[in-house]
Design a protein around this motif. Structure first.
Motif, PDB file in Angstrom:
ATOM      1  N   PHE A  90       0.789  -1.020   0.063  1.00 18.54           N
ATOM      2  CA  PHE A  90       0.015   0.074   0.049  1.00 18.54           C
ATOM      3  C   PHE A  90       0.920   1.303   0.030  1.00 18.54           C
ATOM      4  CE2 PHE A  90      -4.073  -1.635   2.171  1.00 18.54           C
ATOM      5  CZ  PHE A  90      -4.058  -2.671   1.268  1.00 18.54           C
ATOM      6  N   THR A  91       0.438   2.464  -0.762  1.00 19.01           N
ATOM      7  CA  THR A  91       1.049   3.404  -0.742  1.00 19.01           C
ATOM      8  C   THR A  91       0.024   4.688  -0.555  1.00 19.01           C
ATOM      9  OG1 THR A  91       2.658   2.843  -2.334  1.00 19.01           O
ATOM     10  CG2 THR A  91       2.540   5.127  -1.997  1.00 19.01           C
ATOM     11  N   ILE A  92       0.214   5.423   0.762  1.00 18.33           N
ATOM     12  CA  ILE A  92      -0.645   6.607   1.032  1.00 18.33           C
ATOM     13  C   ILE A  92       0.108   7.776   0.276  1.00 18.33           C
ATOM     14  CG2 ILE A  92       0.287   7.113   3.346  1.00 18.33           C
ATOM     15  CD1 ILE A  92      -2.544   7.624   4.036  1.00 18.33           C
ATOM     16  N   SER A  93      -0.582   8.983  -0.244  1.00 22.54           N
ATOM     17  CA  SER A  93      -0.045   9.956  -0.855  1.00 22.54           C
ATOM     18  C   SER A  93      -1.123  11.103  -0.895  1.00 22.54           C
ATOM     19  CB  SER A  93       0.295   9.801  -2.393  1.00 22.54           C
ATOM     20  OG  SER A  93      -0.653   9.432  -3.209  1.00 22.54           O
ATOM     21  N   ARG A  94      -0.629  12.333  -1.099  1.00 27.97           N
ATOM     22  CA  ARG A  94      -1.526  13.394  -0.890  1.00 27.97           C
ATOM     23  C   ARG A  94      -1.352  14.560  -1.850  1.00 27.97           C
ATOM     24  NH1 ARG A  94       3.398  15.200  -0.117  1.00 27.97           N
ATOM     25  NH2 ARG A  94       3.728  16.921   1.278  1.00 27.97           N
ATOM     26  N   ASP A  95      -2.358  15.057  -2.388  1.00 28.01           N
ATOM     27  CA  ASP A  95      -2.427  16.055  -3.597  1.00 28.01           C
ATOM     28  C   ASP A  95      -2.952  17.267  -2.742  1.00 28.01           C
ATOM     29  OD1 ASP A  95      -3.043  18.057  -5.319  1.00 28.01           O
ATOM     30  OD2 ASP A  95      -3.525  16.506  -6.909  1.00 28.01           O
ATOM     31  N   ILE A  96      -1.880  18.131  -2.466  1.00 26.99           N
ATOM     32  CA  ILE A  96      -2.129  19.433  -1.214  1.00 26.99           C
ATOM     33  C   ILE A  96      -3.262  20.380  -2.189  1.00 26.99           C
ATOM     34  CG2 ILE A  96      -1.241  21.377  -0.437  1.00 26.99           C
ATOM     35  CD1 ILE A  96       1.462  19.691  -0.031  1.00 26.99           C
ATOM     36  N   ALA A  97      -2.947  20.331  -3.577  1.00 27.22           N
ATOM     37  CA  ALA A  97      -3.974  21.531  -4.315  1.00 27.22           C
ATOM     38  C   ALA A  97      -5.293  20.829  -4.587  1.00 27.22           C
ATOM     39  CB  ALA A  97      -3.469  21.500  -5.589  1.00 27.22           C
ATOM     40  N   GLN A  98      -5.680  19.692  -4.276  1.00 30.59           N
ATOM     41  CA  GLN A  98      -6.889  19.002  -4.278  1.00 30.59           C
ATOM     42  C   GLN A  98      -7.480  18.659  -3.125  1.00 30.59           C
ATOM     43  OE1 GLN A  98      -8.843  18.916  -7.164  1.00 30.59           O
ATOM     44  NE2 GLN A  98      -6.967  19.824  -8.190  1.00 30.59           N
ATOM     45  N   ASN A  99      -6.606  18.797  -2.040  1.00 32.57           N
ATOM     46  CA  ASN A  99      -7.099  18.369  -0.637  1.00 32.57           C
ATOM     47  C   ASN A  99      -7.418  16.799  -0.569  1.00 32.57           C
ATOM     48  OD1 ASN A  99      -6.470  20.780   0.689  1.00 32.57           O
ATOM     49  ND2 ASN A  99      -8.590  21.515   0.733  1.00 32.57           N
ATOM     50  N   THR A 100      -6.731  16.115  -1.210  1.00 28.19           N
ATOM     51  CA  THR A 100      -7.056  14.955  -1.497  1.00 28.19           C
ATOM     52  C   THR A 100      -5.933  13.760  -1.204  1.00 28.19           C
ATOM     53  OG1 THR A 100      -8.789  15.241  -3.217  1.00 28.19           O
ATOM     54  CG2 THR A 100      -7.936  13.176  -2.998  1.00 28.19           C
ATOM     55  N   VAL A 101      -6.178  12.917  -0.387  1.00 31.84           N
ATOM     56  CA  VAL A 101      -5.232  11.795   0.047  1.00 31.84           C
ATOM     57  C   VAL A 101      -5.992  10.385  -0.639  1.00 31.84           C
ATOM     58  CG1 VAL A 101      -6.661  10.834   2.015  1.00 31.84           C
ATOM     59  CG2 VAL A 101      -3.982  10.525   1.947  1.00 31.84           C
ATOM     60  N   TYR A 102      -4.791   9.719  -1.175  1.00 29.61           N
ATOM     61  CA  TYR A 102      -4.904   8.432  -1.806  1.00 29.61           C
ATOM     62  C   TYR A 102      -4.324   7.447  -1.100  1.00 29.61           C
ATOM     63  CZ  TYR A 102      -5.726  12.001  -5.633  1.00 29.61           C
ATOM     64  OH  TYR A 102      -6.356  13.109  -6.276  1.00 29.61           O
TER      65      TYR A 102
END
Length: 121
Positions: A66-78
């Motif tokens: 598993f890999t957790i990541s985030r897109d700060i501009a979209q306020n989204t975590v994956y």
């Protein structure tokens, strides 16, 4: 107050991949995480990430898969989940915290509604 909206989930076969996403709105968050709860079991921590630095942590059972990541501009975590196993079957919950990494043992203040992930053999 933080509002979390989750997407993703569904039925896959063992060995498949799946990505969950969670978008936050409202107050500023400093960390986001995924927890999961299997039928008849307690909810437990899967992975977390700090918003500013991108520091991550995983439960041992998902490390390397598993890999957790985030897109700060979209306020989204994956949460990218690879090589899924039957034991990954659970309801996955997104959570947000006003604390950084040092506060991950404190209660998480906002929760998504959860999304079902089912892995068949």
């Amino acid at each position: 107050q933080v509002h979390l909206v989750e997407t993703g989930g569904g039925l896959v076969q063992a060995g498949d991949s799946m990505t969950l996403s969670c978008t936050a709105s409202g107050r500023t968050v400093y960390s986001m995480a995924y927890f999961r709860q299997a039928p008849g079991k307690e909810r437990y921590f899967v992975a977390a990430i700090t918003w500013n630095t991108g520091n991550v942590q995983y439960v041992d059972s998902v490390k390397g898969r598993f890999t957790i990541s985030r897109d700060i501009a979209q306020n989204t975590v994956y949460l990218q989940m690879n090589n899924l196993k039957r034991e990954d079957t659970a309801v996955y919950f997104c959570a947000a915290s006003p604390y950084g990494e040092q506060g991950w043992d404190k209660p998480w203040v906002a929760w998504g509604l959860g999304t079902q992930v089912t892995v068949s053999s």
